[in-house]
Every structure is written in C-alpha cells, then in structure tokens.
Design a protein around this motif. Structure first.
Motif, PDB file in Angstrom:
ATOM      1  N   TRP A 274       0.770  -1.146  -0.026  1.00 29.26           N
ATOM      2  CA  TRP A 274      -0.017  -0.057  -0.219  1.00 29.26           C
ATOM      3  C   TRP A 274       0.986   1.073  -0.015  1.00 29.26           C
ATOM      4  O   TRP A 274       0.388   2.415   0.533  1.00 29.26           O
ATOM      5  CB  TRP A 274      -0.943   0.021   1.038  1.00 29.26           C
ATOM      6  CG  TRP A 274      -2.147  -0.834   1.189  1.00 29.26           C
ATOM      7  CD1 TRP A 274      -2.486  -1.876   0.003  1.00 29.26           C
ATOM      8  CD2 TRP A 274      -2.978  -1.260   2.212  1.00 29.26           C
ATOM      9  NE1 TRP A 274      -3.563  -2.338   0.438  1.00 29.26           N
ATOM     10  CE2 TRP A 274      -3.871  -2.300   1.518  1.00 29.26           C
ATOM     11  CE3 TRP A 274      -2.986  -0.859   3.502  1.00 29.26           C
ATOM     12  CZ2 TRP A 274      -4.823  -2.541   2.479  1.00 29.26           C
ATOM     13  CZ3 TRP A 274      -4.160  -1.342   4.081  1.00 29.26           C
ATOM     14  CH2 TRP A 274      -5.165  -2.407   3.802  1.00 29.26           C
TER      15      TRP A 274
ATOM     16  N   PRO B  11      -9.430 -11.312   7.490  1.00 25.23           N
ATOM     17  CA  PRO B  11     -10.392 -10.683   7.045  1.00 25.23           C
ATOM     18  C   PRO B  11     -11.771 -11.054   7.357  1.00 25.23           C
ATOM     19  O   PRO B  11     -12.620 -10.377   7.136  1.00 25.23           O
ATOM     20  CB  PRO B  11     -10.190 -11.543   5.339  1.00 25.23           C
ATOM     21  CG  PRO B  11      -8.631 -11.914   5.396  1.00 25.23           C
ATOM     22  CD  PRO B  11      -8.573 -12.234   7.015  1.00 25.23           C
TER      23      PRO B  11
ATOM     24  N   THR C 133     -18.193  -7.035   1.980  1.00 27.93           N
ATOM     25  CA  THR C 133     -17.276  -6.863   0.890  1.00 27.93           C
ATOM     26  C   THR C 133     -15.735  -6.742   1.285  1.00 27.93           C
ATOM     27  O   THR C 133     -14.760  -6.835   0.770  1.00 27.93           O
ATOM     28  CB  THR C 133     -17.433  -5.847  -0.256  1.00 27.93           C
ATOM     29  OG1 THR C 133     -17.813  -4.515   0.321  1.00 27.93           O
ATOM     30  CG2 THR C 133     -18.594  -6.182  -0.892  1.00 27.93           C
TER      31      THR C 133
ATOM     32  N   ALA D  11     -13.918  -9.730   1.294  1.00 27.47           N
ATOM     33  CA  ALA D  11     -13.176  -9.963  -0.008  1.00 27.47           C
ATOM     34  C   ALA D  11     -11.827  -8.769  -0.206  1.00 27.47           C
ATOM     35  O   ALA D  11     -10.974  -9.378  -0.723  1.00 27.47           O
ATOM     36  CB  ALA D  11     -14.143  -9.794  -1.090  1.00 27.47           C
ATOM     37  N   TYR D  12     -12.108  -7.699   0.209  1.00 25.53           N
ATOM     38  CA  TYR D  12     -11.227  -6.813   0.137  1.00 25.53           C
ATOM     39  C   TYR D  12      -9.821  -7.191   0.822  1.00 25.53           C
ATOM     40  O   TYR D  12      -8.608  -7.220   0.360  1.00 25.53           O
ATOM     41  CB  TYR D  12     -11.558  -5.266   0.679  1.00 25.53           C
ATOM     42  CG  TYR D  12     -10.317  -4.237   0.690  1.00 25.53           C
ATOM     43  CD1 TYR D  12     -10.227  -3.374  -0.221  1.00 25.53           C
ATOM     44  CD2 TYR D  12      -9.740  -4.161   2.020  1.00 25.53           C
ATOM     45  CE1 TYR D  12      -9.157  -2.619  -0.126  1.00 25.53           C
ATOM     46  CE2 TYR D  12      -8.750  -3.083   2.078  1.00 25.53           C
ATOM     47  CZ  TYR D  12      -8.627  -2.146   0.759  1.00 25.53           C
ATOM     48  OH  TYR D  12      -7.840  -1.144   0.676  1.00 25.53           O
ATOM     49  N   TYR D  13     -10.110  -7.740   2.067  1.00 29.04           N
ATOM     50  CA  TYR D  13      -8.885  -8.156   2.968  1.00 29.04           C
ATOM     51  C   TYR D  13      -8.382  -9.478   2.502  1.00 29.04           C
ATOM     52  O   TYR D  13      -7.198 -10.147   2.924  1.00 29.04           O
ATOM     53  CB  TYR D  13      -9.076  -7.882   4.294  1.00 29.04           C
ATOM     54  CG  TYR D  13      -9.210  -6.654   4.823  1.00 29.04           C
ATOM     55  CD1 TYR D  13      -7.725  -6.012   5.208  1.00 29.04           C
ATOM     56  CD2 TYR D  13     -10.015  -6.002   5.224  1.00 29.04           C
ATOM     57  CE1 TYR D  13      -7.500  -4.671   5.178  1.00 29.04           C
ATOM     58  CE2 TYR D  13     -10.002  -4.645   5.520  1.00 29.04           C
ATOM     59  CZ  TYR D  13      -8.610  -3.942   5.759  1.00 29.04           C
ATOM     60  OH  TYR D  13      -8.322  -2.738   5.906  1.00 29.04           O
ATOM     61  N   SER D  14      -8.978 -10.283   1.981  1.00 35.83           N
ATOM     62  CA  SER D  14      -8.693 -11.475   1.109  1.00 35.83           C
ATOM     63  C   SER D  14      -7.560 -11.377   0.134  1.00 35.83           C
ATOM     64  O   SER D  14      -6.715 -11.955  -0.067  1.00 35.83           O
ATOM     65  CB  SER D  14      -9.880 -12.555   0.618  1.00 35.83           C
ATOM     66  OG  SER D  14     -10.812 -12.946   1.823  1.00 35.83           O
ATOM     67  N   LYS D  15      -8.022 -10.250  -0.594  1.00 29.79           N
ATOM     68  CA  LYS D  15      -7.095  -9.855  -1.500  1.00 29.79           C
ATOM     69  C   LYS D  15      -5.668  -9.235  -1.029  1.00 29.79           C
ATOM     70  O   LYS D  15      -4.676  -9.365  -1.504  1.00 29.79           O
ATOM     71  CB  LYS D  15      -7.626  -8.866  -2.671  1.00 29.79           C
ATOM     72  CG  LYS D  15      -6.639  -8.077  -3.390  1.00 29.79           C
ATOM     73  CD  LYS D  15      -7.407  -6.953  -4.298  1.00 29.79           C
ATOM     74  CE  LYS D  15      -6.341  -6.291  -5.153  1.00 29.79           C
ATOM     75  NZ  LYS D  15      -6.949  -5.101  -6.000  1.00 29.79           N
ATOM     76  N   TRP D  16      -6.065  -8.433   0.206  1.00 30.38           N
ATOM     77  CA  TRP D  16      -4.890  -7.759   0.633  1.00 30.38           C
ATOM     78  C   TRP D  16      -4.532  -8.476   2.057  1.00 30.38           C
ATOM     79  O   TRP D  16      -4.138  -7.641   3.145  1.00 30.38           O
ATOM     80  CB  TRP D  16      -5.145  -6.265   0.833  1.00 30.38           C
ATOM     81  CG  TRP D  16      -5.384  -5.405  -0.094  1.00 30.38           C
ATOM     82  CD1 TRP D  16      -6.640  -4.964  -0.674  1.00 30.38           C
ATOM     83  CD2 TRP D  16      -4.475  -4.926  -1.122  1.00 30.38           C
ATOM     84  NE1 TRP D  16      -6.511  -4.441  -1.911  1.00 30.38           N
ATOM     85  CE2 TRP D  16      -5.025  -4.418  -2.360  1.00 30.38           C
ATOM     86  CE3 TRP D  16      -3.056  -5.295  -1.342  1.00 30.38           C
ATOM     87  CZ2 TRP D  16      -4.397  -3.814  -3.289  1.00 30.38           C
ATOM     88  CZ3 TRP D  16      -2.108  -4.637  -2.370  1.00 30.38           C
ATOM     89  CH2 TRP D  16      -3.035  -4.061  -3.288  1.00 30.38           C
ATOM     90  N   TRP D  17      -4.290  -9.685   1.903  1.00 22.33           N
ATOM     91  CA  TRP D  17      -4.261 -10.541   3.289  1.00 22.33           C
ATOM     92  C   TRP D  17      -2.885 -10.025   3.900  1.00 22.33           C
ATOM     93  O   TRP D  17      -2.834 -10.172   5.225  1.00 22.33           O
ATOM     94  CB  TRP D  17      -4.109 -12.092   2.972  1.00 22.33           C
ATOM     95  CG  TRP D  17      -3.245 -12.456   1.763  1.00 22.33           C
ATOM     96  CD1 TRP D  17      -3.445 -12.446   0.659  1.00 22.33           C
ATOM     97  CD2 TRP D  17      -1.756 -12.638   2.342  1.00 22.33           C
ATOM     98  NE1 TRP D  17      -2.086 -12.633  -0.057  1.00 22.33           N
ATOM     99  CE2 TRP D  17      -1.233 -12.830   0.806  1.00 22.33           C
ATOM    100  CE3 TRP D  17      -1.213 -12.752   3.360  1.00 22.33           C
ATOM    101  CZ2 TRP D  17       0.115 -13.130   0.780  1.00 22.33           C
ATOM    102  CZ3 TRP D  17       0.380 -13.169   3.219  1.00 22.33           C
ATOM    103  CH2 TRP D  17       0.789 -13.398   1.980  1.00 22.33           C
TER     104      TRP D  17
END
Length: 190
Positions: A20, A54, A60, A63-69
């Motif tokens: 980030w 996550p 959602t 899903a966001y934190y699944s991407k940015w685990w």
C-alpha cells in the motif's frame, strides 16, 4: 472560529515499502509537519487499522482483505499502523483516532468529540485523496462542518485520480468546501 486539523492516515504502512506504499506522501509531509507542529493541540491523526483476519469485518470488506491478506494484523507488524515518526512525536498534545473503514465518521465517535469541543471548521490533509480523504471530506460536508482541503498537503497513489478528485470537489462542492495551500491557511490561522 474553532477549528481542527484532521490529518488522514499518514501512517507507516503507507509511507514505507508495503503493497500500500504511497510514494507521494514524502512530498506532502513538510506541509503537514508545519501545520501539525504549529498546532499540535488542534490536530487529530486518523489511522486506518486493518483487522486481524479478513473475517473480522462484514460483507465486501472480507473480499477486500482476502485480496490484501498481507496487510491484516496477522501479517502486518502492529507498529506499521502508527503515524509516521516525525508526526507521531506530536502525540500528545495531538490525538489519534482509529477507524476500520475509509470514513472516520462511521461510528459517530469523532463527530461527538468535535461537537463537545464546539468545532465548526475542519482542515483536511493526508492521504489518499481519492479514498480516505474523500470519505473524510464527504462526511464533514454531510455533518455541516466548514471544510478546507489543503491541496498541497493531500496525496494519492496516482496523479490522475488525485487531480480528478480535487477537480470534482472544487467544482461540485464550492459552497461547502474550500481548497487552499497550507501557507495560505497558516497565515489566516495566525
């Protein structure tokens, strides 16, 4: 005029080499340091705090934190949510306010605090212009604050969306929002 400086998410996880990372933060840091240094007691640093896992957030956000685990508390060192060191040393008398979504207004705590302090004007700096700064500004407008964006003290990960965001805000919200440079604001604040 009772005012507060809301400095949005000037945190280590955005300033340092993470997924980030916002390289432009270093460009706006001197203006923020100047304002917060002169008016630390009027400064509130918001901190975007990712969940431990996550599943800790609804909908959602999962899903966001699944991407940015790799940016969740399970993997990200806890000190990375801290405000960058040169600003963190201003706390106290400056304060920090933790949030788990883009907007600091979501749960009402910040607004309640500012109301108790009879604040009518908010001066906004920080990042990112097209995400958390935008959410902060929209909430401030909705709540009726006179809102000032320091255009030389906000940044984004991309120039295109930063420029488009400032243009949108300046053109569509001209009655409720002012854009000015940090030095101009400091001169008027005394």
């Amino acid at each position: 005029m009772e005012w507060r400086h809301i400095c949005v998410d000037m945190q280590r996880m955005f300033a340092e080499e993470t997924p980030w990372h916002v390289p432009w933060m270093k460009t706006i840091l001197p203006q923020i340091e100047e304002l917060a240094g002169r008016h630390a007691q009027r400064t509130v640093f918001t901190r975007f705090v990712p969940p431990e896992h996550p599943a800790a957030l609804p909908g959602t956000w999962r899903a966001y934190y699944s991407k940015w685990w790799m940016m969740t508390g399970e993997y990200l060192p806890r000190e990375m949510v801290n405000v960058v060191p040169c600003l963190n040393k201003l706390i106290p008398p400056a304060r920090h306010f933790d949030k788990h979504v883009y907007s600091p207004w979501f749960d009402g705590r910040l607004h309640s605090t500012l109301c108790r302090e009879h604040v009518s004007t908010l001066v906004i700096s920080g990042g990112e212009t097209d995400v958390c700064v935008m959410a902060t500004v929209f909430g401030a407008i909705d709540l009726g604050y006179r809102t000032i964006i320091l255009k030389d003290a906000v940044c984004s990960g991309t120039d295109q969306t930063h420029d488009a965001s400032l243009e949108l805000l300046e053109n569509r919200f001209s009655v409720q929002l002012e854009l000015m440079d940090t030095e101009e604001f400091l001169a008027s604040a005394g």
